[in-house]
Design an enzyme around this catalytic site. Structure first.
Site, mmCIF file in Angstrom:
data_model
loop_
_atom_site.group_PDB
_atom_site.id
_atom_site.type_symbol
_atom_site.label_atom_id
_atom_site.label_comp_id
_atom_site.label_asym_id
_atom_site.label_seq_id
_atom_site.Cartn_x
_atom_site.Cartn_y
_atom_site.Cartn_z
ATOM 1 N N SER A 145 -32.653 28.879 11.749
ATOM 2 C CA SER A 145 -32.351 29.998 11.226
ATOM 3 C C SER A 145 -30.912 30.864 11.958
ATOM 4 O O SER A 145 -30.747 30.294 13.082
ATOM 5 C CB SER A 145 -33.684 31.265 11.799
ATOM 6 N N TYR A 158 -38.679 34.601 18.175
ATOM 7 C CA TYR A 158 -38.207 33.939 17.115
ATOM 8 C C TYR A 158 -37.093 33.419 17.323
ATOM 9 O O TYR A 158 -36.708 32.278 17.006
ATOM 10 C CB TYR A 158 -38.332 34.887 15.830
#
Length: 268
Positions: A145, A158
């Protein structure tokens, strides 16, 4: 232009029940691949399988991706049924807002790392020996990501987990270079999925998930080592990486945060 795989690939995908994983399943099925689709929700997997071209060609595995033995069992079944795998995509991932100071968030950190990092390793491990033993295009694909480029406020779990995916895939790429197995890291920007629809901040260059899947499959076919999609977010990511810490902190220390599990949706 769509490149497409070099042949009718055998593709194993985790996190296949929704979002990026389901879109990749549809993309590869349309390209003639035989799929192994792993996720927790059997009913959703069955619905996805039935919607794909040649549903009998695909196998589904209702497995918790953090259960290492169950993932290994699914991998062994897929290998036995198809004679191996050409592409393995570790796509399973979760995202929750986290604050280190909140004791209730510590198990959330553990869950995010177990799913985003540990499961990526567990997904690749059962396939490597078989891939080494043969020739032809072979791909291990980690879904990272742009959140792994720099840490963001309220998203420590995250961001750190996706940074770990990037570094792990880089290490694996070096380890497997002599074998001819290509390790591909794809870092999505903002992709229109159920996960990103929970975000409460602007999402520049938001990309339809089906377009992402088509472009990602082309990147995988080429064996690129690392790619940010969409490309515009790649430019943003490079600029953020180059931004001095003092300016980065000034710009983002008050940025909106992700929702935490126990937080009402109206809170910031």
């Amino acid at each position: 232009m769509t490149v497409g795989p070099a042949r009718a690939d055998r593709v194993f995908i985790t996190g296949a029940s929704s979002g990026i994983g389901a879109a990749l399943a549809r993309e590869y099925a349309a390209r003639g691949a035989s799929l192994g689709l792993l996720a927790r929700r059997r009913t959703v997997l069955e619905e996805l399988q039935a919607s794909l071209p040649h549903p009998g060609r695909h196998r589904i595995y209702a497995v918790d991706v953090t259960d290492r033995e169950a993932v290994a069992g699914a991998a062994a079944d897929f290998i036995a049924a198809n004679g191996g795998a050409d592409i393995v995509i570790a796509c399973a991932g979760i995202s929750h807002g986290t604050l280190t100071e909140r004791p209730g968030d510590l198990p959330v950190f553990d869950a995010v790392f177990a799913t985003n990092v540990g499961a990526t390793i567990s997904t690749f491990a059962p396939f490597i020996a078989g891939m080494k033993a043969r020739q032809g295009p072979r791909r291990l694909v980690g879904i990272g990501s742009v959140a792994g480029i720099r840490g963001m406020r309220g998203a420590g779990a995250y961001c750190a987990s996706k940074a770990a995916v990037h570094s792990y895939c880089e290490s694996l790429r070096l380890e497997l270079r002599a074998s001819g197995i290509k390790v591909v890291t794809i870092a999505p920007g903002y992709i229109d999925t159920p996960m990103t629809r929970n975000n409460r901040f602007p999402m520049p260059f938001l990309m339809p998930v089906e377009r992402f899947a088509a472009q990602a499959a082309d990147v995988i076919a080429r064996g690129a080592s690392y790619r940010v999609l969409p490309w515009q977010m790649g430019v943003v990511a490079k600029l953020l990486r180059l931004l001095p810490n003092a300016l980065f902190d000034l710009a983002f220390s008050r940025a909106p945060t992700k929702h935490r599990i126990d937080e009402p949706r109206g809170q910031a």
